[in-house]
Design a protein around this motif. Structure first.
Motif, PDB file in Angstrom:
ATOM      1  N   ILE A  74       4.881   4.525  -3.186  1.00 18.04           N
ATOM      2  CA  ILE A  74       6.001   4.100  -4.042  1.00 18.04           C
ATOM      3  C   ILE A  74       6.680   2.869  -3.449  1.00 18.04           C
ATOM      4  O   ILE A  74       6.988   1.896  -4.157  1.00 18.04           O
ATOM      5  N   LYS A  75       6.885   2.879  -2.143  1.00 15.88           N
ATOM      6  CA  LYS A  75       7.549   1.730  -1.505  1.00 15.88           C
ATOM      7  C   LYS A  75       6.688   0.471  -1.626  1.00 15.88           C
ATOM      8  O   LYS A  75       7.215  -0.634  -1.821  1.00 15.88           O
ATOM      9  N   THR A  76       5.376   0.640  -1.513  1.00 15.58           N
ATOM     10  CA  THR A  76       4.485  -0.521  -1.624  1.00 15.58           C
ATOM     11  C   THR A  76       4.573  -1.132  -3.018  1.00 15.58           C
ATOM     12  O   THR A  76       4.615  -2.355  -3.169  1.00 15.58           O
ATOM     13  N   ILE A  77       4.610  -0.284  -4.054  1.00 13.30           N
ATOM     14  CA  ILE A  77       4.784  -0.794  -5.431  1.00 13.30           C
ATOM     15  C   ILE A  77       6.066  -1.623  -5.514  1.00 13.30           C
ATOM     16  O   ILE A  77       6.116  -2.660  -6.172  1.00 13.30           O
ATOM     17  N   CYS A  78       7.098  -1.158  -4.801  1.00 18.35           N
ATOM     18  CA  CYS A  78       8.402  -1.844  -4.849  1.00 18.35           C
ATOM     19  C   CYS A  78       8.410  -3.148  -4.046  1.00 18.35           C
ATOM     20  O   CYS A  78       9.412  -3.862  -4.072  1.00 18.35           O
ATOM     21  N   ALA A 123      -1.552  -4.820  -2.539  1.00 17.99           N
ATOM     22  CA  ALA A 123      -0.948  -3.487  -2.349  1.00 17.99           C
ATOM     23  C   ALA A 123      -1.966  -2.503  -1.785  1.00 17.99           C
ATOM     24  O   ALA A 123      -1.632  -1.678  -0.921  1.00 17.99           O
ATOM     25  N   ALA A 124      -3.225  -2.599  -2.242  1.00 19.70           N
ATOM     26  CA  ALA A 124      -4.267  -1.695  -1.727  1.00 19.70           C
ATOM     27  C   ALA A 124      -4.490  -1.935  -0.240  1.00 19.70           C
ATOM     28  O   ALA A 124      -4.590  -0.990   0.559  1.00 19.70           O
ATOM     29  N   GLU A 125      -4.554  -3.214   0.148  1.00 18.24           N
ATOM     30  CA  GLU A 125      -4.794  -3.523   1.566  1.00 18.24           C
ATOM     31  C   GLU A 125      -3.581  -3.170   2.424  1.00 18.24           C
ATOM     32  O   GLU A 125      -3.733  -2.774   3.582  1.00 18.24           O
ATOM     33  N   ASN A 126      -2.397  -3.297   1.868  1.00 19.26           N
ATOM     34  CA  ASN A 126      -1.198  -2.872   2.603  1.00 19.26           C
ATOM     35  C   ASN A 126      -1.228  -1.356   2.820  1.00 19.26           C
ATOM     36  O   ASN A 126      -0.923  -0.857   3.909  1.00 19.26           O
ATOM     37  N   MET A 127      -1.629  -0.627   1.787  1.00 18.35           N
ATOM     38  CA  MET A 127      -1.739   0.828   1.914  1.00 18.35           C
ATOM     39  C   MET A 127      -2.814   1.194   2.939  1.00 18.35           C
ATOM     40  O   MET A 127      -2.637   2.130   3.729  1.00 18.35           O
ATOM     41  N   ASP A 143      -9.263  -3.314   7.954  1.00 18.89           N
ATOM     42  CA  ASP A 143     -10.306  -4.278   7.569  1.00 18.89           C
ATOM     43  C   ASP A 143      -9.746  -5.401   6.704  1.00 18.89           C
ATOM     44  O   ASP A 143     -10.169  -6.544   6.803  1.00 18.89           O
ATOM     45  N   GLY A 144      -8.784  -5.067   5.824  1.00 23.34           N
ATOM     46  CA  GLY A 144      -8.240  -6.065   4.903  1.00 23.34           C
ATOM     47  C   GLY A 144      -7.036  -6.766   5.506  1.00 23.34           C
ATOM     48  O   GLY A 144      -6.331  -6.217   6.345  1.00 23.34           O
ATOM     49  N   LEU A 145      -6.794  -8.007   5.083  1.00 19.12           N
ATOM     50  CA  LEU A 145      -5.666  -8.774   5.637  1.00 19.12           C
ATOM     51  C   LEU A 145      -4.361  -8.512   4.887  1.00 19.12           C
ATOM     52  O   LEU A 145      -3.292  -8.809   5.394  1.00 19.12           O
TER      53      LEU A 145
END
Length: 303
Positions: free
Chosen positions: A134-138, A237-241, A249-251
């Motif tokens: 939820i926080k990442t979406i925000c 958002a996916a890579e942050n998660m 692996d993701g930046l």
DNA sequence: GCGTCCAGGTCTACC
DNA sequence: GGTAGACCTGGACGC
């Protein structure tokens, strides 16, 4: 002015190479409710929720005599809840994460040797993957101040209150009980409103189980696909998660990270993402953590 | 005070 | 598969 007396204190031994300051200050999460912190990063506050989702208890986490100490200012008889607070604290601070391979790599990459010397690299996370989601979406497509506003509104409006009024992060059920209009009008989430409703409903009805994403069984590629199947979760958002799930692996390139890279490594000139990816290629599956530490180094120099 | 731009992006339609 | 345009908000900035 009243002085609170700590009634319960939980001690946890930190791992051998651990920095409380670098973990708490690792990114902006410590600034988002129900987290809060002082200027010195020597103390982290969080309002924990019990398994039933009905009881909230605020706690202060700090280092006392070399031990991680969770201080609670009210009596709790529920041993299961106390055990949960202990587990949640270990999860928040990533005490079980083995960074030795990452430290070996940065040791030979001269400019980033400070990471292993300072025991940095543990990224603060929430007790639940749902909260991080939820926080990442925000964080998407808005200023940090708006992210803080949306998360603060969510906690204030839907979080369970403790005895002294501190609020916990809302449960999926609490969030699912609200219509889209609530997220637009009260949370000020704008176009993210339907995403928040959809995620909350999917989690509350067990259609998706974010906590299962912590399992090492799924490959990172599979996990990324699953994350991107959630509406509102794009590549950043996916890579942050994935970073919050311990996969680097993701930046997770966003406008802020790109701007920092241009400033630090490209003479303030813009460049394409491939140039940035190539720059961190030597860090292999740790590249996402390497770029994050590299771009945030000055945060700790200024402290 | 008002208009514009943009920030820790994503989705959808269209080609 | 690649790309343009729409989408919310609120702070910063120029006028």
């Amino acid at each position: 002015m009243s002085t609170k007396i700590d009634r319960i204190s939980i001690s946890i031994s930190p791992p051998e190479r651990f920095s409380f300051k670098h973990t708490v200050g690792s990114h902006g999460w410590s600034d988002l409710p129900p987290f809060s912190t002082g200027e010195s990063l020597s103390e982290l506050e969080y309002t924990f929720l019990d398994k039933s989702g009905l009881k909230a208890v605020p706690a202060k986490i700090s280092i006392v005599n070399g031990e991680i100490t969770v201080s609670i200012s009210e009596n709790i008889d529920d041993k299961i809840f106390l055990e949960k607070i202990k587990r949640d604290t270990a999860h928040i601070l990533r005490l079980d994460e083995d960074l030795s391979e990452f430290y070996e790599i940065v040791d030979v990459e001269g400019n980033l040797k400070w990471i292993s010397e300072k025991y940095a690299g543990r990224l603060l996370r929430s007790p639940t993957v749902f909260e991080d989601l939820i926080k990442t979406i925000c964080t998407t497509n808005c200023s940090w101040s708006l992210t803080k506003s949306m998360v603060s509104n969510l906690v204030r409006e839907l979080g369970v209150s403790s005895n002294d009024g501190a609020k916990a992060f809302p449960t999926a059920s609490a969030m699912a009980s609200q219509p889209e209009s609530f997220y637009r009008e009260s949370i000020r989430a704008g176009y993210r409103a339907p995403y928040l409703v959809e995620i909350a409903e999917a989690v509350a009805s067990k259609k998706i189980d974010p906590e299962s994403w912590l399992s090492p069984d799924l490959s990172t590629a599979e996990l990324k696909n699953e994350l991107k199947s959630v509406k509102g979760i794009g590549n950043y958002a996916a890579e942050n998660m994935l970073k919050l799930l311990g996969r680097y692996d993701g930046l997770a390139l966003d406008s802020w990270l790109r701007a920092q890279f241009y400033k630090k490594h490209n003479f303030e000139e813009t460049c394409d993402d491939k140039t940035i990816r190539d720059f961190y290629e030597n860090f292999g599956s740790w590249r996402g953590l390497a770029i994050w530490c590299d771009m945030t180094q000055r945060w700790f120099e200024e402290n």
